[in-house]
Scaffold this motif. Structure first.
Motif, PDB file in Angstrom:
ATOM      1  N   ARG A  17      13.786 -35.101  -6.598  1.00  0.00           N
ATOM      2  CA  ARG A  17      14.745 -34.500  -7.393  1.00  0.00           C
ATOM      3  C   ARG A  17      14.540 -33.201  -8.179  1.00  0.00           C
ATOM      4  NH1 ARG A  17      17.889 -36.519 -12.681  1.00  0.00           N
ATOM      5  NH2 ARG A  17      19.825 -35.641 -12.305  1.00  0.00           N
ATOM      6  N   CYS A  18      15.118 -32.213  -8.130  1.00  0.00           N
ATOM      7  CA  CYS A  18      14.872 -30.942  -8.799  1.00  0.00           C
ATOM      8  C   CYS A  18      15.930 -30.680  -9.964  1.00  0.00           C
ATOM      9  CB  CYS A  18      14.791 -29.787  -7.770  1.00  0.00           C
ATOM     10  SG  CYS A  18      14.356 -28.015  -8.698  1.00  0.00           S
ATOM     11  N   ILE A  19      15.719 -30.540 -11.392  1.00  0.00           N
ATOM     12  CA  ILE A  19      16.580 -30.294 -12.078  1.00  0.00           C
ATOM     13  C   ILE A  19      16.355 -29.060 -12.704  1.00  0.00           C
ATOM     14  CG2 ILE A  19      17.689 -31.421 -14.118  1.00  0.00           C
ATOM     15  CD1 ILE A  19      16.173 -33.953 -13.639  1.00  0.00           C
ATOM     16  N   VAL A  20      17.564 -28.125 -12.846  1.00  0.00           N
ATOM     17  CA  VAL A  20      17.621 -26.943 -13.438  1.00  0.00           C
ATOM     18  C   VAL A  20      18.433 -27.103 -14.685  1.00  0.00           C
ATOM     19  CG1 VAL A  20      18.330 -24.577 -13.258  1.00  0.00           C
ATOM     20  CG2 VAL A  20      17.342 -25.934 -11.166  1.00  0.00           C
ATOM     21  N   TYR A  21      17.510 -26.543 -15.882  1.00  0.00           N
ATOM     22  CA  TYR A  21      18.246 -26.877 -17.258  1.00  0.00           C
ATOM     23  C   TYR A  21      18.976 -25.423 -17.502  1.00  0.00           C
ATOM     24  CZ  TYR A  21      16.242 -31.497 -17.652  1.00  0.00           C
ATOM     25  OH  TYR A  21      15.841 -32.732 -17.368  1.00  0.00           O
ATOM     26  N   VAL A  22      20.043 -25.454 -17.420  1.00  0.00           N
ATOM     27  CA  VAL A  22      20.728 -23.999 -17.912  1.00  0.00           C
ATOM     28  C   VAL A  22      21.296 -24.036 -19.396  1.00  0.00           C
ATOM     29  CG1 VAL A  22      22.564 -22.435 -17.120  1.00  0.00           C
ATOM     30  CG2 VAL A  22      21.789 -23.787 -15.549  1.00  0.00           C
ATOM     31  N   SER A  23      20.757 -22.788 -20.066  1.00  0.00           N
ATOM     32  CA  SER A  23      21.183 -22.853 -21.646  1.00  0.00           C
ATOM     33  C   SER A  23      21.652 -21.349 -22.051  1.00  0.00           C
ATOM     34  CB  SER A  23      20.100 -23.131 -22.568  1.00  0.00           C
ATOM     35  OG  SER A  23      18.845 -22.468 -22.297  1.00  0.00           O
ATOM     36  N   GLY A  24      22.528 -21.187 -22.940  1.00  0.00           N
ATOM     37  CA  GLY A  24      23.148 -20.001 -23.378  1.00  0.00           C
ATOM     38  C   GLY A  24      24.237 -19.752 -22.670  1.00  0.00           C
ATOM     39  N   GLU A  25      24.337 -18.321 -22.115  1.00  0.00           N
ATOM     40  CA  GLU A  25      25.749 -18.160 -21.606  1.00  0.00           C
ATOM     41  C   GLU A  25      25.533 -17.588 -20.061  1.00  0.00           C
ATOM     42  OE1 GLU A  25      27.454 -14.938 -23.902  1.00  0.00           O
ATOM     43  OE2 GLU A  25      27.644 -16.548 -25.650  1.00  0.00           O
ATOM     44  N   LEU A  26      26.328 -18.158 -19.286  1.00  0.00           N
ATOM     45  CA  LEU A  26      26.190 -17.917 -17.710  1.00  0.00           C
ATOM     46  C   LEU A  26      27.383 -16.977 -17.423  1.00  0.00           C
ATOM     47  CD1 LEU A  26      25.019 -17.997 -15.037  1.00  0.00           C
ATOM     48  CD2 LEU A  26      26.015 -20.425 -14.739  1.00  0.00           C
ATOM     49  N   ASP A  27      27.113 -15.794 -17.498  1.00  0.00           N
ATOM     50  CA  ASP A  27      28.192 -14.692 -17.094  1.00  0.00           C
ATOM     51  C   ASP A  27      27.804 -13.654 -16.173  1.00  0.00           C
ATOM     52  OD1 ASP A  27      26.369 -13.263 -18.836  1.00  0.00           O
ATOM     53  OD2 ASP A  27      28.007 -13.137 -20.288  1.00  0.00           O
ATOM     54  N   LEU A  28      28.562 -12.690 -16.085  1.00  0.00           N
ATOM     55  CA  LEU A  28      28.408 -11.300 -15.137  1.00  0.00           C
ATOM     56  C   LEU A  28      26.865 -10.673 -15.375  1.00  0.00           C
ATOM     57  CD1 LEU A  28      29.070  -9.549 -12.931  1.00  0.00           C
ATOM     58  CD2 LEU A  28      30.330  -8.216 -14.426  1.00  0.00           C
ATOM     59  N   GLU A  29      26.627 -10.833 -16.759  1.00  0.00           N
ATOM     60  CA  GLU A  29      25.379 -10.136 -16.996  1.00  0.00           C
ATOM     61  C   GLU A  29      24.104 -10.614 -16.571  1.00  0.00           C
ATOM     62  OE1 GLU A  29      23.094  -8.779 -21.353  1.00  0.00           O
ATOM     63  OE2 GLU A  29      25.323  -9.336 -21.173  1.00  0.00           O
ATOM     64  N   VAL A  30      24.293 -12.102 -16.479  1.00  0.00           N
ATOM     65  CA  VAL A  30      22.877 -12.584 -15.763  1.00  0.00           C
ATOM     66  C   VAL A  30      23.181 -13.523 -14.490  1.00  0.00           C
ATOM     67  CG1 VAL A  30      22.035 -13.301 -18.233  1.00  0.00           C
ATOM     68  CG2 VAL A  30      23.631 -14.848 -17.074  1.00  0.00           C
ATOM     69  N   ALA A  31      24.134 -12.935 -13.665  1.00  0.00           N
ATOM     70  CA  ALA A  31      24.529 -13.430 -12.443  1.00  0.00           C
ATOM     71  C   ALA A  31      23.385 -13.135 -11.421  1.00  0.00           C
ATOM     72  CB  ALA A  31      25.640 -12.872 -12.229  1.00  0.00           C
ATOM     73  N   THR A  32      22.622 -11.882 -11.446  1.00  0.00           N
ATOM     74  CA  THR A  32      21.649 -11.784 -10.796  1.00  0.00           C
ATOM     75  C   THR A  32      20.536 -12.268 -10.959  1.00  0.00           C
ATOM     76  OG1 THR A  32      22.499  -9.424 -10.357  1.00  0.00           O
ATOM     77  CG2 THR A  32      20.247 -10.009  -9.568  1.00  0.00           C
ATOM     78  N   GLN A  33      20.287 -12.737 -12.209  1.00  0.00           N
ATOM     79  CA  GLN A  33      19.155 -13.644 -12.628  1.00  0.00           C
ATOM     80  C   GLN A  33      19.294 -14.958 -11.873  1.00  0.00           C
ATOM     81  OE1 GLN A  33      18.229 -13.622 -16.922  1.00  0.00           O
ATOM     82  NE2 GLN A  33      16.925 -15.340 -16.754  1.00  0.00           N
ATOM     83  N   MET A  34      20.515 -15.607 -12.368  1.00  0.00           N
ATOM     84  CA  MET A  34      20.748 -16.758 -11.709  1.00  0.00           C
ATOM     85  C   MET A  34      20.790 -17.177 -10.345  1.00  0.00           C
ATOM     86  SD  MET A  34      21.683 -20.075 -12.972  1.00  0.00           S
ATOM     87  CE  MET A  34      22.597 -21.405 -12.291  1.00  0.00           C
ATOM     88  N   ARG A  35      21.219 -16.222  -9.429  1.00  0.00           N
ATOM     89  CA  ARG A  35      21.378 -16.216  -8.138  1.00  0.00           C
ATOM     90  C   ARG A  35      20.024 -16.098  -7.537  1.00  0.00           C
ATOM     91  NH1 ARG A  35      25.749 -12.703  -8.476  1.00  0.00           N
ATOM     92  NH2 ARG A  35      27.701 -13.671  -7.929  1.00  0.00           N
ATOM     93  N   ALA A  36      18.906 -15.239  -8.425  1.00  0.00           N
ATOM     94  CA  ALA A  36      17.640 -15.157  -7.715  1.00  0.00           C
ATOM     95  C   ALA A  36      16.803 -16.411  -7.966  1.00  0.00           C
ATOM     96  CB  ALA A  36      16.868 -14.040  -8.492  1.00  0.00           C
ATOM     97  N   ALA A  37      17.152 -17.240  -9.162  1.00  0.00           N
ATOM     98  CA  ALA A  37      16.532 -18.330  -9.555  1.00  0.00           C
ATOM     99  C   ALA A  37      16.822 -19.464  -8.630  1.00  0.00           C
ATOM    100  CB  ALA A  37      16.679 -18.776 -10.902  1.00  0.00           C
TER     101      ALA A  37
END
Length: 110
Positions: A17-37
Protein backbone atom coordinates in the motif's frame (compact mmCIF):
# COMPACT_ATOMS: atom_id res chain seq x y z
CA UNK A 1 -7.13 38.94 4.49
CA UNK A 2 -7.03 35.17 4.88
CA UNK A 3 -3.79 33.51 3.84
CA UNK A 4 -4.31 30.34 1.76
CA UNK A 5 -3.57 27.05 3.46
CA UNK A 6 -0.20 25.78 2.32
CA UNK A 7 -0.50 22.71 0.10
CA UNK A 8 1.57 19.72 1.17
CA UNK A 9 1.96 16.09 0.17
CA UNK A 10 3.56 13.35 2.19
CA UNK A 11 3.90 9.76 0.98
CA UNK A 12 4.08 6.70 3.20
CA UNK A 13 4.71 3.22 1.87
CA UNK A 14 3.38 0.22 3.75
CA UNK A 15 3.37 -3.40 2.69
CA UNK A 16 1.20 -3.57 -0.40
CA UNK A 17 0.00 0.00 0.00
CA UNK A 18 1.11 3.55 -0.79
CA UNK A 19 -0.66 6.33 1.13
CA UNK A 20 -0.46 9.94 0.01
CA UNK A 21 -1.40 12.45 2.71
CA UNK A 22 -2.75 15.64 1.17
CA UNK A 23 -3.10 18.78 3.29
CA UNK A 24 -3.97 22.42 2.74
CA UNK A 25 -5.72 23.50 -0.44
CA UNK A 26 -5.79 21.46 -3.65
CA UNK A 27 -6.66 23.93 -6.39
CA UNK A 28 -5.54 25.26 -9.78
CA UNK A 29 -2.48 26.93 -8.24
CA UNK A 30 -0.99 23.61 -7.08
CA UNK A 31 -2.43 21.32 -9.78
CA UNK A 32 0.91 20.91 -11.59
CA UNK A 33 2.63 19.95 -8.32
CA UNK A 34 -0.10 17.42 -7.49
CA UNK A 35 -0.04 15.85 -10.97
CA UNK A 36 3.75 15.58 -10.91
CA UNK A 37 3.72 13.91 -7.49
CA UNK A 38 0.97 11.46 -8.46
CA UNK A 39 2.29 10.45 -11.91
CA UNK A 40 4.85 7.86 -10.76
CA UNK A 41 2.52 6.54 -8.05
CA UNK A 42 -0.32 5.95 -10.50
CA UNK A 43 1.92 3.48 -12.34
CA UNK A 44 2.55 1.30 -9.26
CA UNK A 45 0.37 -1.64 -10.23
CA UNK A 46 1.57 -3.95 -7.47
CA UNK A 47 0.08 -1.98 -4.57
CA UNK A 48 -3.00 -0.10 -3.51
CA UNK A 49 -2.81 3.67 -3.89
CA UNK A 50 -4.73 5.63 -1.29
CA UNK A 51 -5.15 9.35 -0.74
CA UNK A 52 -5.69 10.44 2.84
CA UNK A 53 -7.51 13.78 2.87
CA UNK A 54 -7.82 14.19 6.64
CA UNK A 55 -5.97 17.55 6.55
CA UNK A 56 -7.32 18.83 3.23
CA UNK A 57 -9.10 22.15 3.81
CA UNK A 58 -10.28 22.94 0.28
CA UNK A 59 -10.51 21.38 -3.17
CA UNK A 60 -11.73 22.99 -6.38
CA UNK A 61 -12.86 21.49 -9.69
CA UNK A 62 -9.25 21.20 -10.86
CA UNK A 63 -8.40 19.11 -7.80
CA UNK A 64 -11.45 16.93 -8.32
CA UNK A 65 -10.39 16.52 -11.95
CA UNK A 66 -6.99 15.26 -10.81
CA UNK A 67 -8.65 12.67 -8.56
CA UNK A 68 -10.84 11.52 -11.44
CA UNK A 69 -7.82 11.23 -13.78
CA UNK A 70 -5.94 9.17 -11.15
CA UNK A 71 -9.04 6.99 -10.71
CA UNK A 72 -9.28 6.40 -14.48
CA UNK A 73 -5.57 5.61 -14.83
CA UNK A 74 -5.64 3.19 -11.90
CA UNK A 75 -8.76 1.51 -13.30
CA UNK A 76 -7.05 1.14 -16.69
CA UNK A 77 -4.08 -0.46 -14.92
CA UNK A 78 -6.43 -2.69 -12.89
CA UNK A 79 -4.83 -1.28 -9.74
CA UNK A 80 -6.77 -0.30 -6.61
CA UNK A 81 -7.28 3.37 -5.72
CA UNK A 82 -9.15 4.75 -2.74
CA UNK A 83 -9.62 8.03 -0.94
CA UNK A 84 -9.84 7.91 2.85
CA UNK A 85 -10.46 10.23 5.80
CA UNK A 86 -12.51 12.62 3.67
CA UNK A 87 -13.54 15.73 5.66
CA UNK A 88 -17.34 16.30 5.71
CA UNK A 89 -17.26 19.49 3.62
CA UNK A 90 -15.14 17.81 0.95
CA UNK A 91 -17.26 14.64 1.04
CA UNK A 92 -20.27 16.85 0.33
CA UNK A 93 -18.56 18.11 -2.84
CA UNK A 94 -17.65 14.56 -3.84
CA UNK A 95 -21.27 13.51 -3.26
CA UNK A 96 -22.58 16.42 -5.37
CA UNK A 97 -20.22 15.58 -8.24
CA UNK A 98 -21.07 11.88 -8.01
CA UNK A 99 -17.54 10.55 -7.50
CA UNK A 100 -17.92 9.23 -3.94
CA UNK A 101 -18.95 5.68 -4.97
CA UNK A 102 -15.88 5.36 -7.19
CA UNK A 103 -13.27 6.48 -4.67
CA UNK A 104 -14.40 5.04 -1.35
CA UNK A 105 -13.22 1.63 -0.20
CA UNK A 106 -16.52 0.14 0.94
CA UNK A 107 -17.95 0.50 -2.57
CA UNK A 108 -14.88 -0.99 -4.26
CA UNK A 109 -15.09 -4.14 -2.17
CA UNK A 110 -18.65 -4.96 -3.27
Amino acid sequence: MKQPEKFQLRTETQEGRCIVYVSGELDLEVATQMRAAMAPLVELKDRELSLNLRDLKYIDSTGIGILVSVLKARHANQAPFTVEAIPPTIRKLFDMTGITPFITKQNQEQ
